[in-house]
Design a protein around this motif. Structure first.
Motif, PDB file in Angstrom:
ATOM      1  N   UNK A  79     -14.138  -5.465 -16.304  1.00 48.23           N
ATOM      2  CA  UNK A  79     -14.663  -6.499 -15.626  1.00 48.23           C
ATOM      3  C   UNK A  79     -13.039  -6.809 -15.053  1.00 48.23           C
ATOM      4  N   UNK A  80     -12.032  -6.477 -15.089  1.00 43.66           N
ATOM      5  CA  UNK A  80     -10.625  -7.194 -14.117  1.00 43.66           C
ATOM      6  C   UNK A  80     -10.721  -6.687 -13.166  1.00 43.66           C
ATOM      7  N   UNK A  81     -11.138  -5.582 -12.384  1.00 38.46           N
ATOM      8  CA  UNK A  81     -11.464  -5.218 -11.234  1.00 38.46           C
ATOM      9  C   UNK A  81     -12.434  -5.921 -11.238  1.00 38.46           C
ATOM     10  N   UNK A  85     -10.210  -8.547  -5.022  1.00 39.19           N
ATOM     11  CA  UNK A  85     -10.985  -8.959  -3.664  1.00 39.19           C
ATOM     12  C   UNK A  85      -9.436  -8.505  -2.454  1.00 39.19           C
ATOM     13  N   UNK A  86      -9.994  -8.726  -1.178  1.00 36.18           N
ATOM     14  CA  UNK A  86      -8.965  -8.797  -0.265  1.00 36.18           C
ATOM     15  C   UNK A  86      -8.315 -10.353   0.001  1.00 36.18           C
ATOM     16  N   UNK A  97      10.797  -7.949   6.953  1.00 41.22           N
ATOM     17  CA  UNK A  97       9.141  -8.008   7.746  1.00 41.22           C
ATOM     18  C   UNK A  97       8.723  -6.754   7.693  1.00 41.22           C
ATOM     19  N   UNK A  98       9.405  -6.087   8.018  1.00 39.80           N
ATOM     20  CA  UNK A  98       9.554  -4.550   8.459  1.00 39.80           C
ATOM     21  C   UNK A  98       7.440  -4.089   7.713  1.00 39.80           C
ATOM     22  N   UNK A  99       8.027  -4.346   5.965  1.00 41.53           N
ATOM     23  CA  UNK A  99       7.616  -3.993   5.469  1.00 41.53           C
ATOM     24  C   UNK A  99       5.929  -5.088   4.812  1.00 41.53           C
ATOM     25  N   UNK A 100       6.302  -6.180   5.486  1.00 37.09           N
ATOM     26  CA  UNK A 100       5.151  -7.207   5.711  1.00 37.09           C
ATOM     27  C   UNK A 100       4.166  -7.096   6.653  1.00 37.09           C
ATOM     28  N   UNK A 101       4.926  -6.280   7.926  1.00 38.08           N
ATOM     29  CA  UNK A 101       3.469  -5.893   8.388  1.00 38.08           C
ATOM     30  C   UNK A 101       3.282  -4.531   7.937  1.00 38.08           C
ATOM     31  N   UNK A 102       3.309  -3.890   7.610  1.00 40.64           N
ATOM     32  CA  UNK A 102       3.162  -2.357   7.775  1.00 40.64           C
ATOM     33  C   UNK A 102       1.956  -2.445   6.526  1.00 40.64           C
ATOM     34  N   UNK A 103       1.954  -3.582   5.597  1.00 41.18           N
ATOM     35  CA  UNK A 103       1.416  -3.765   4.349  1.00 41.18           C
ATOM     36  C   UNK A 103      -0.122  -4.451   5.328  1.00 41.18           C
ATOM     37  N   UNK A 104       0.395  -5.257   6.338  1.00 42.10           N
ATOM     38  CA  UNK A 104      -0.776  -5.835   7.068  1.00 42.10           C
ATOM     39  C   UNK A 104      -1.673  -5.197   7.401  1.00 42.10           C
ATOM     40  N   UNK A 105      -0.865  -4.101   8.194  1.00 40.73           N
ATOM     41  CA  UNK A 105      -2.116  -3.294   8.865  1.00 40.73           C
ATOM     42  C   UNK A 105      -2.420  -1.814   7.951  1.00 40.73           C
ATOM     43  N   UNK A 106      -2.196  -1.833   6.603  1.00 39.23           N
ATOM     44  CA  UNK A 106      -2.717  -1.181   5.432  1.00 39.23           C
ATOM     45  C   UNK A 106      -4.193  -2.061   5.381  1.00 39.23           C
ATOM     46  N   UNK A 107      -4.153  -3.195   4.716  1.00 35.76           N
ATOM     47  CA  UNK A 107      -4.702  -4.078   4.803  1.00 35.76           C
ATOM     48  C   UNK A 107      -5.890  -4.236   5.683  1.00 35.76           C
ATOM     49  N   UNK A 108      -5.530  -4.619   6.872  1.00 38.17           N
ATOM     50  CA  UNK A 108      -6.745  -4.029   8.320  1.00 38.17           C
ATOM     51  C   UNK A 108      -7.334  -3.022   8.295  1.00 38.17           C
ATOM     52  N   UNK A 109      -6.678  -1.812   7.866  1.00 42.22           N
ATOM     53  CA  UNK A 109      -7.386  -0.269   7.986  1.00 42.22           C
ATOM     54  C   UNK A 109      -8.347  -0.893   6.769  1.00 42.22           C
ATOM     55  N   UNK A 110      -7.622  -0.742   5.262  1.00 45.53           N
ATOM     56  CA  UNK A 110      -9.091  -1.141   4.146  1.00 45.53           C
ATOM     57  C   UNK A 110      -9.894  -2.190   4.308  1.00 45.53           C
ATOM     58  N   UNK A 135      -6.209  -2.463  -6.608  1.00 42.32           N
ATOM     59  CA  UNK A 135      -6.306  -3.995  -5.241  1.00 42.32           C
ATOM     60  C   UNK A 135      -6.864  -3.595  -4.813  1.00 42.32           C
ATOM     61  N   UNK A 136      -6.512  -2.766  -3.279  1.00 43.75           N
ATOM     62  CA  UNK A 136      -6.917  -2.888  -2.061  1.00 43.75           C
ATOM     63  C   UNK A 136      -8.080  -1.578  -1.688  1.00 43.75           C
ATOM     64  N   UNK A 137      -8.283  -0.428  -3.020  1.00 40.79           N
ATOM     65  CA  UNK A 137      -9.360   0.133  -2.773  1.00 40.79           C
ATOM     66  C   UNK A 137     -10.338  -0.818  -3.074  1.00 40.79           C
ATOM     67  N   UNK A 138     -10.292  -1.111  -3.992  1.00 41.22           N
ATOM     68  CA  UNK A 138     -11.049  -1.467  -5.496  1.00 41.22           C
ATOM     69  C   UNK A 138     -12.653  -2.831  -4.442  1.00 41.22           C
ATOM     70  N   UNK A 139     -11.230  -3.720  -4.044  1.00 41.04           N
ATOM     71  CA  UNK A 139     -11.510  -4.904  -2.676  1.00 41.04           C
ATOM     72  C   UNK A 139     -12.935  -4.290  -1.396  1.00 41.04           C
ATOM     73  N   UNK A 140     -12.595  -2.904  -1.134  1.00 47.39           N
ATOM     74  CA  UNK A 140     -13.452  -2.414  -1.259  1.00 47.39           C
ATOM     75  C   UNK A 140     -15.004  -2.508  -1.282  1.00 47.39           C
ATOM     76  N   UNK A 141     -15.021  -1.748  -2.531  1.00 49.10           N
ATOM     77  CA  UNK A 141     -16.070  -1.762  -3.723  1.00 49.10           C
ATOM     78  C   UNK A 141     -16.305  -3.062  -3.764  1.00 49.10           C
ATOM     79  N   UNK A 142     -15.719  -3.918  -3.695  1.00 53.52           N
ATOM     80  CA  UNK A 142     -16.735  -5.164  -3.959  1.00 53.52           C
ATOM     81  C   UNK A 142     -17.794  -6.017  -3.227  1.00 53.52           C
TER      82      UNK A 142
END
Length: 268
Positions: A79-81, A85-86, A97-110, A135-142
């Motif tokens: 239920x908690x999952x 969502x994205x 900034x570089x870490x934020x950019x890397x995270x944003x790229x992963x989110x866009x890939x997902x 969270x990112x993987x479950x967002x795909x399922x949702x």
């Protein structure tokens, strides 16, 4: 089509706090069809739609609500999952900034994977605990539950719990059926594949064998698969690592992110 008896919680067989229940419970109050569920268009006799019945908006809403409820049961998400969502992903403003950019790229890939736009069938999210892999993987399922036009719905499986489920199958002779349930899911999320599946000096562990059986079947049949892990792919059973690191087929995309954990601040 299910008909509801009255508007009160005592009379309605499905009344409750679930938003899906509220959609269904409003069907008989529909001002367009008055609970019939279907409409006829007022058109001339020679019009092709004359005499044809068309679903009312409330019927479409009921069908969508029932589909989402069916997907919830099939997906087996805790239920908690369901709230992961994205839209609810933490943008992590405290990162460099570089870490934020890397995270944003992963989110866009997902997100591309969720919407069926990726050029690969497997997505592996690796790294230390706490950067948002689950969270990112479950967002795909949702995302797939909300709109199946992007692809088939997914099944969620926490890896340690899946292993326990398979072990239980030896007690009642259902091991084969249980394994097939995961092997043949159109989209499978294996969450938290960890130490149980690492290679062992004394040989291949039972957990590694189960992981190989699952992934090999899904690789041969090119079935959509998501894996989250805190173990480097090269530290897994060599047969599993070979599947995950094979760049020749283009089947798999492995993303290893080294941003700090939002819980402990540690990196992989």
């Amino acid at each position: 089509r299910r008909r509801l008896q009255g508007n009160s919680a005592e009379k309605s067989p499905i009344a409750g706090s679930d938003p899906l229940d509220q959609v269904l419970a409003s069907a008989d109050a529909c001002p367009k069809c008055h609970g019939v569920g279907w409409l006829r268009h007022e058109v001339p006799l020679d019009h092709p739609d004359f005499g044809q019945a068309f679903p009312c908006d409330c019927t479409v809403a009921e069908a969508l609500a029932n589909r989402e409820r069916h997907y919830r049961v099939y997906c087996e998400l805790p239920e908690k999952l369901l709230r992961k969502t994205f839209a609810t992903l933490d943008p992590r403003p405290e990162l460099l900034p570089k870490e934020q950019e890397a995270l944003a790229q992963v989110i866009e890939t997902a997100r591309s994977f969720a919407r069926g736009r990726a050029d690969f069938k497997w997505l592996v999210l690796a790294g230390a605990y706490g950067w948002g892999k689950t969270h990112m993987a479950v967002a795909i399922l949702n995302e797939r539950m909300v709109d199946s036009v992007f692809g088939p719905p997914g099944k969620y499986a926490n890896w340690p719990e899946l292993l326990n489920d398979l072990r239980d199958g030896f007690q009642d002779d259902t091991y084969g059926d249980r394994l097939e349930r995961y092997r043949k899911a159109p989209l499978l999320l294996l969450d938290d594949v960890g130490m149980q599946s690492q290679k062992r000096n004394e040989g291949i562990s039972w957990a590694s064998e189960q992981l190989y059986l699952l992934l090999n079947y899904r690789a041969v049949n090119e079935m959509e698969t998501i894996v989250t892990t805190n173990v480097r792919a090269e530290d897994l059973d060599p047969r599993v690592a070979d599947r995950l690191l094979d760049n020749r087929t283009g089947l798999c995309r492995v993303i290893s992110l080294t941003i700090p954990s939002y819980r402990s601040g540690r990196t992989w």
